[in-house]
Design an enzyme around this catalytic site. Structure first.
Site, PDB file in Angstrom:
ATOM      1  CE1 TYR A 143      -3.302  -2.709  -0.019  1.00  0.00           C
ATOM      2  CE2 TYR A 143      -3.667  -2.409   2.313  1.00  0.00           C
ATOM      3  CZ  TYR A 143      -3.967  -3.050   1.131  1.00  0.00           C
ATOM      4  OH  TYR A 143      -4.917  -4.029   1.100  1.00  0.00           O
ATOM      5  CE  LYS A 194       0.389 -16.906  -2.570  1.00  0.00           C
ATOM      6  NZ  LYS A 194      -0.200 -18.247  -2.832  1.00  0.00           N
ATOM      7  CG  ASP A 227      -2.641 -19.742  -0.966  1.00  0.00           C
ATOM      8  OD1 ASP A 227      -1.713 -19.678  -0.128  1.00  0.00           O
ATOM      9  OD2 ASP A 227      -2.562 -20.438  -1.987  1.00  0.00           O
ATOM     10  CG  ASP A 251      -7.083  -4.579   3.956  1.00  0.00           C
ATOM     11  OD1 ASP A 251      -8.050  -4.524   4.724  1.00  0.00           O
ATOM     12  OD2 ASP A 251      -6.926  -3.806   2.992  1.00  0.00           O
ATOM     13  CG  ASP A 255     -12.275  -6.996   6.321  1.00  0.00           C
ATOM     14  OD1 ASP A 255     -12.042  -6.533   7.454  1.00  0.00           O
ATOM     15  OD2 ASP A 255     -12.565  -6.281   5.355  1.00  0.00           O
TER      16      ASP A 255
END
Ligand code: NAD
Length: 370
Positions: A143, A194, A227, A251, A255
């Protein structure tokens, strides 16, 4: 008794001031009934600050935020300010707080209160008793990484690009926070990236393990690809204690974890900065929800996310875990007794307003502390 614990309250917009009012009620109760007092300052943020001062947060309010032990933040934003240019929007207030206070570790607990297991999207047995913590790196990663942009390739094509980048020290400091938290919980940290496809993920994995090996030998650390972590979160969330991850994956994963527990109105959060020489960290506590303009001013907001955020301040900024637990137990009892605001309403339960929920919580605290 001197008020040696300094708080800055920034209620903000929409339901922010309504839910903050209920935190005031809890603080008044603590002042009277517990051996703690707070020195409280208050200021404007977001749309309220734009209306009063022409800016989403003033330099004076920022100065106060830098000087207190904890900032308690409500929510900002609303349709009234939607058409302002990006740089002047209410949300710039919280972004400046996070940036100037260098709040690099975002803590999002996912706790499932027994009475709300039916509100989860998962089967009750998968979430009953759930208590996990996601630590998300908040100030680095894709970001903020450079270079970034959208470029015209000149042949009718455009290219959008961002850069994922982490340095050793950025990884170390957030992994340390996760390990310190785990020491006070079940002693397990799952580091998530990852590493199979990203160099920044390889570095993250190596440096996370280095912090565990060199500084936290008592902590059990494992590593999951992001993942797989997302899959495990919805398959069997109770396997986790603390998950630490970067800004982007955090992020998403926080959620996902939020939905395991039901409503936005129940979710607290904390953002922590670096420890100073005395071990004190800059800290900001806020509910995960926004200013909910659709229900603002109606006394319909659930104040529990805000009150549970204050309980996090007690635990992480003031080392008052017993008082934090008292608040969490009081919330548990109220829900078990069938008390609900509209967002968590179920058939056969009692629907109450924001202030009735707050008043009832204080009565429950009285009973528990008797
Ligand atoms: P929101 O979280 O404000 O609301 C989403 C939905 O959840 C709404 O239906 C709302 O009524 C409900 N809800 C949220 N909190 C609740 C509570 N405590 N009790 C009962 N119901 C609750 O998100 P949104 O609608 O996407 O955004 C509204 C405004 O809030 C926007 O201006 C947005 O930019 C801002 N926002 C601010 C923050 C923040 O201050 N950190 C975070 C998210 C959104």
């Amino acid at each position: 008794m001197s008020a040696n614990r300094k708080l800055l309250m920034l209620p903000g917009d929409g339901i922010g001031p309504e839910v903050m009012g209920e935190v005031r009620r809890v603080i008044d109760w603590m002042d009277k009934r517990r051996a703690v007092t707070f020195g409280i300052d208050e200021d404007d943020v977001g749309g309220a600050a734009i209306d009063a001062h022409g800016t989403p947060i003033t330099d004076e309010a920022m100065e106060k935020a830098m000087g207190v032990d904890a900032v308690i933040f409500g929510a900002v934003g609303g349709p009234k300010w939607d058409d302002l240019p990006f740089a002047q929007k209410p949300e710039r207030g919280i972004l400046r707080l996070r940036k100037d206070m260098d709040l690099f570790a975002n803590l999002r607990p996912a706790m499932c209160f027994d009475a709300l297991t039916s509100a989860s999207s998962l089967k009750p047995e998968l979430v009953s008793g759930l208590d996990l913590m996601i630590v998300r790196e908040l100030t680095g990663g894709i970001y903020f990484g450079e270079p970034r942009g959208i470029e015209d390739l000149g042949d009718g094509q455009r290219r959008g690009y961002n850069t994922q980048s982490y340095t050793t020290s950025e990884i170390h400091r957030v992994v340390r926070v996760a390990c310190e938290l785990a020491e006070k919980r079940q002693g397990r940290v799952t580091s998530t990236e990852k590493a199979n496809v990203m160099e920044s993920g390889i570095l993250w994995r190596e440096e996370a393990q280095h912090i565990r090996d060199s500084e936290f030998p008592g902590i059990e650390m494992d590593h999951l690809y992001a993942d797989n972590c997302a899959m495990q979160l919805v398959r069997s969330p109770k396997q986790f204690d603390v998950i630490v991850t970067d800004n982007l994956f955090g992020d998403l994963l926080s959620d996902v974890a939020a939905m395991l527990t039901g409503s936005l109105g129940m979710l607290p959060s904390a953002s922590l900065g670096a420890a100073d020489a005395t071990g004190r960290r800059k800290a900001l506590y806020e509910p995960v929800h926004g200013s909910a303009p659709d229900i603002a001013g109606q006394g319909a907001a659930n104040p529990l996310a805000m009150i549970l955020s204050f309980a996090m301040a007690l635990r992480y900024s003031f080392d008052l875990s017993e008082d934090a637990k008292l608040i969490e137990d009081a919330v548990d009892n109220l829900l078990a007794g069938g008390m609900r605001t509209g967002d968590i309403m179920e058939a056969g339960m009692a629907k109450v307003s924001t202030s009735v929920m707050g008043e009832s919580l204080v009565r429950e605290l009285d009973k528990l502390a008797a």
